[in-house]
Scaffold this motif. Structure first.
Motif, PDB file in Angstrom:
ATOM      1  N   ASN A  84    -119.180  16.297  14.458  1.00 10.87           N
ATOM      2  CA  ASN A  84    -120.419  15.523  14.496  1.00 10.87           C
ATOM      3  C   ASN A  84    -120.211  14.037  14.259  1.00 10.87           C
ATOM      4  O   ASN A  84    -120.985  13.212  14.761  1.00 10.87           O
ATOM      5  CB  ASN A  84    -121.391  16.063  13.451  1.00 10.87           C
ATOM      6  N   ALA A  85    -119.198  13.643  13.507  1.00  8.69           N
ATOM      7  CA  ALA A  85    -119.018  12.238  13.142  1.00  8.69           C
ATOM      8  C   ALA A  85    -118.971  11.363  14.394  1.00  8.69           C
ATOM      9  O   ALA A  85    -118.288  11.673  15.366  1.00  8.69           O
ATOM     10  CB  ALA A  85    -117.742  12.056  12.331  1.00  8.69           C
ATOM     11  N   GLY A  86    -119.702  10.274  14.353  1.00  7.07           N
ATOM     12  CA  GLY A  86    -119.729   9.366  15.498  1.00  7.07           C
ATOM     13  C   GLY A  86    -120.858   8.368  15.358  1.00  7.07           C
ATOM     14  O   GLY A  86    -121.434   8.184  14.287  1.00  7.07           O
ATOM     15  N   GLY A  87    -121.185   7.731  16.468  1.00  6.58           N
ATOM     16  CA  GLY A  87    -122.253   6.742  16.471  1.00  6.58           C
ATOM     17  C   GLY A  87    -121.758   5.393  16.946  1.00  6.58           C
ATOM     18  O   GLY A  87    -120.566   5.196  17.211  1.00  6.58           O
ATOM     19  N   THR A  88    -122.695   4.469  17.057  1.00  9.25           N
ATOM     20  CA  THR A  88    -122.361   3.129  17.536  1.00  9.25           C
ATOM     21  C   THR A  88    -123.505   2.171  17.247  1.00  9.25           C
ATOM     22  O   THR A  88    -124.664   2.579  17.249  1.00  9.25           O
ATOM     23  CB  THR A  88    -122.094   3.140  19.055  1.00  9.25           C
ATOM     24  N   PRO A  89    -123.214   0.902  17.014  1.00 10.65           N
ATOM     25  CA  PRO A  89    -124.281  -0.104  16.981  1.00 10.65           C
ATOM     26  C   PRO A  89    -124.664  -0.475  18.404  1.00 10.65           C
ATOM     27  O   PRO A  89    -123.934  -0.171  19.363  1.00 10.65           O
ATOM     28  CB  PRO A  89    -123.612  -1.286  16.267  1.00 10.65           C
ATOM     29  N   TYR A  90    -125.803  -1.109  18.562  1.00 11.06           N
ATOM     30  CA  TYR A  90    -126.200  -1.628  19.874  1.00 11.06           C
ATOM     31  C   TYR A  90    -125.379  -2.887  20.144  1.00 11.06           C
ATOM     32  O   TYR A  90    -125.408  -3.836  19.374  1.00 11.06           O
ATOM     33  CB  TYR A  90    -127.693  -1.950  19.890  1.00 11.06           C
ATOM     34  N   ARG A  91    -124.611  -2.861  21.234  1.00 13.74           N
ATOM     35  CA  ARG A  91    -123.801  -4.026  21.571  1.00 13.74           C
ATOM     36  C   ARG A  91    -123.527  -4.020  23.071  1.00 13.74           C
ATOM     37  O   ARG A  91    -122.881  -3.102  23.584  1.00 13.74           O
ATOM     38  CB  ARG A  91    -122.478  -4.023  20.793  1.00 13.74           C
ATOM     39  N   LEU A  92    -124.013  -5.026  23.769  1.00 13.94           N
ATOM     40  CA  LEU A  92    -123.721  -5.137  25.193  1.00 13.94           C
ATOM     41  C   LEU A  92    -122.227  -5.365  25.383  1.00 13.94           C
ATOM     42  O   LEU A  92    -121.566  -5.984  24.541  1.00 13.94           O
ATOM     43  CB  LEU A  92    -124.517  -6.276  25.818  1.00 13.94           C
ATOM     44  N   GLU A  97    -115.729  -7.928  21.707  1.00 17.56           N
ATOM     45  CA  GLU A  97    -114.347  -7.898  22.154  1.00 17.56           C
ATOM     46  C   GLU A  97    -113.938  -6.468  22.480  1.00 17.56           C
ATOM     47  O   GLU A  97    -114.528  -5.502  21.993  1.00 17.56           O
ATOM     48  CB  GLU A  97    -113.437  -8.460  21.058  1.00 17.56           C
ATOM     49  N   ALA A  98    -112.915  -6.335  23.311  1.00 15.10           N
ATOM     50  CA  ALA A  98    -112.455  -5.010  23.715  1.00 15.10           C
ATOM     51  C   ALA A  98    -112.077  -4.156  22.515  1.00 15.10           C
ATOM     52  O   ALA A  98    -112.304  -2.941  22.499  1.00 15.10           O
ATOM     53  CB  ALA A  98    -111.262  -5.146  24.657  1.00 15.10           C
ATOM     54  N   GLU A  99    -111.519  -4.795  21.468  1.00 12.72           N
ATOM     55  CA  GLU A  99    -111.106  -4.045  20.299  1.00 12.72           C
ATOM     56  C   GLU A  99    -112.289  -3.356  19.613  1.00 12.72           C
ATOM     57  O   GLU A  99    -112.155  -2.249  19.087  1.00 12.72           O
ATOM     58  CB  GLU A  99    -110.388  -4.963  19.295  1.00 12.72           C
ATOM     59  N   ARG A 100    -113.451  -4.011  19.598  1.00 12.58           N
ATOM     60  CA  ARG A 100    -114.629  -3.403  18.977  1.00 12.58           C
ATOM     61  C   ARG A 100    -115.090  -2.187  19.763  1.00 12.58           C
ATOM     62  O   ARG A 100    -115.431  -1.153  19.184  1.00 12.58           O
ATOM     63  CB  ARG A 100    -115.764  -4.428  18.887  1.00 12.58           C
ATOM     64  N   HIS A 101    -115.100  -2.302  21.082  1.00 15.00           N
ATOM     65  CA  HIS A 101    -115.493  -1.166  21.907  1.00 15.00           C
ATOM     66  C   HIS A 101    -114.480  -0.039  21.782  1.00 15.00           C
ATOM     67  O   HIS A 101    -114.845   1.148  21.797  1.00 15.00           O
ATOM     68  CB  HIS A 101    -115.640  -1.603  23.361  1.00 15.00           C
ATOM     69  N   ALA A 102    -113.202  -0.389  21.639  1.00 16.57           N
ATOM     70  CA  ALA A 102    -112.165   0.631  21.491  1.00 16.57           C
ATOM     71  C   ALA A 102    -112.366   1.427  20.208  1.00 16.57           C
ATOM     72  O   ALA A 102    -112.097   2.645  20.167  1.00 16.57           O
ATOM     73  CB  ALA A 102    -110.782  -0.013  21.506  1.00 16.57           C
ATOM     74  N   GLY A 144    -125.996  -1.121  26.506  1.00 15.29           N
ATOM     75  CA  GLY A 144    -126.042  -1.453  25.089  1.00 15.29           C
ATOM     76  C   GLY A 144    -125.156  -0.571  24.242  1.00 15.29           C
ATOM     77  O   GLY A 144    -124.810  -0.933  23.112  1.00 15.29           O
ATOM     78  N   THR A 145    -124.799   0.583  24.776  1.00 15.76           N
ATOM     79  CA  THR A 145    -123.897   1.501  24.074  1.00 15.76           C
ATOM     80  C   THR A 145    -122.925   2.111  25.090  1.00 15.76           C
ATOM     81  O   THR A 145    -122.678   3.317  25.095  1.00 15.76           O
ATOM     82  CB  THR A 145    -124.669   2.621  23.347  1.00 15.76           C
TER      83      THR A 145
END
Length: 254
Positions: A84-92, A97-102, A144-145
């Motif tokens: 179940n662990a997961g999730g994300t902030p809203y970020r276009l 940066e690519a590292e954040r999306h990674a 956004g996600t």
């Protein structure tokens, strides 16, 4: 009770959807272990029974292996892993940066794979199962996600491949979630009026409750789903009403 004597691990099980899943398993009679980086504000409990908690960073492969060995050592078995662990902030995409999306992909795709691999030897001994918590964001555009949606798309494919590779010892299935009302719902949908307005767009007329997800997870982990593997069960209240129906100037309901 349906899962008396079974042992279940719920990752990210200290709040929101994860806590709802843990409570449903407790109510079904299972021994439940929840893990997360931080402890819950109060114990996760249902029907006078509590889940045990272990602090764990799912990005630490060695720690994850030690955790599952410890659970199996303590209880003598492992019957189900709920990733179940997961999730994300809203970020276009263009605003990070690519590292954040990674990191979003790491949490939502690589961490479930790490946990599943560590749990597999123990699940195989009990003919147990893995339940992946997916999202409709993995089946439609997710502005956004985007990294989250891509990870969830990969997670469902991973589950189907696992179901083939690990059969017949371990069943693997996914719950594909729509919108769920949790303590963080306001971050996605706004105030109470916004939450109600968003819920009204769902065919069943409301957002899911964490217990709705938990009950579906209990089903997939139970003997009632003994011939279900490689499946993706939609838990989205009927989905989303197509926008073109409201935009069209014909065939309106009176």
């Amino acid at each position: 009770m349906e899962l008396d004597g079974r042992v279940v691990v719920v990752t990210g099980g200290t709040r929101g959807v994860g806590a709802g899943i843990a409570r449903s398993f407790l109510a079904a009679g299972a021994e439940v272990v929840v893990c997360a980086r931080r402890p819950p504000d109060e114990p996760v409990s249902a029907d006078g029974r509590e889940a045990s908690f272990t602090a764990l960073d799912l990005r630490d492969t060695g720690a994850v292996r030690d955790f599952f060995d410890a659970v199996a050592g303590r209880y003598g078995r492992l019957d189900c892993l709920v990733n179940n662990a997961g999730g994300t902030p809203y970020r276009l995409l263009g605003e990070g940066e690519a590292e954040r999306h990674a990191r979003v992909v790491e949490l939502n795709l690589l961490a479930p794979m790490t946990a599943s691999l560590a749990a597999r030897p123990w699940l195989g001994r009990t003919r147990g199962s893995v339940v992946m918590i997916g999202s409709v964001s993995g089946t439609r555009p997710s502005p956004g996600t985007a990294a989250y949606g891509a990870a969830k798309a990969g997670l469902e494919n991973l589950a189907r491949s696992m179901a083939v590779e690990w059969a017949p010892e371990v069943r693997v299935n996914s719950l594909i979630l729509g919108m769920v009302r949790t303590e963080l719902a306001h971050l996605h949908y706004g105030d109470e009026a916004g939450i109600e307005a968003v819920g009204a767009t769902v065919p069943l007329g409301r957002l899911a409750e964490p217990s709705d997800v938990g009950d579906a997870a209990v089903f997939l982990a139970s003997d009632r789903a003994r011939y279900v593997s490689g499946a993706g069960l939609l838990v989205h209240g009927g989905g989303e009403r197509p926008a073109f129906l409201d935009a069209a100037t014909v065939n309106k309901e009176s």
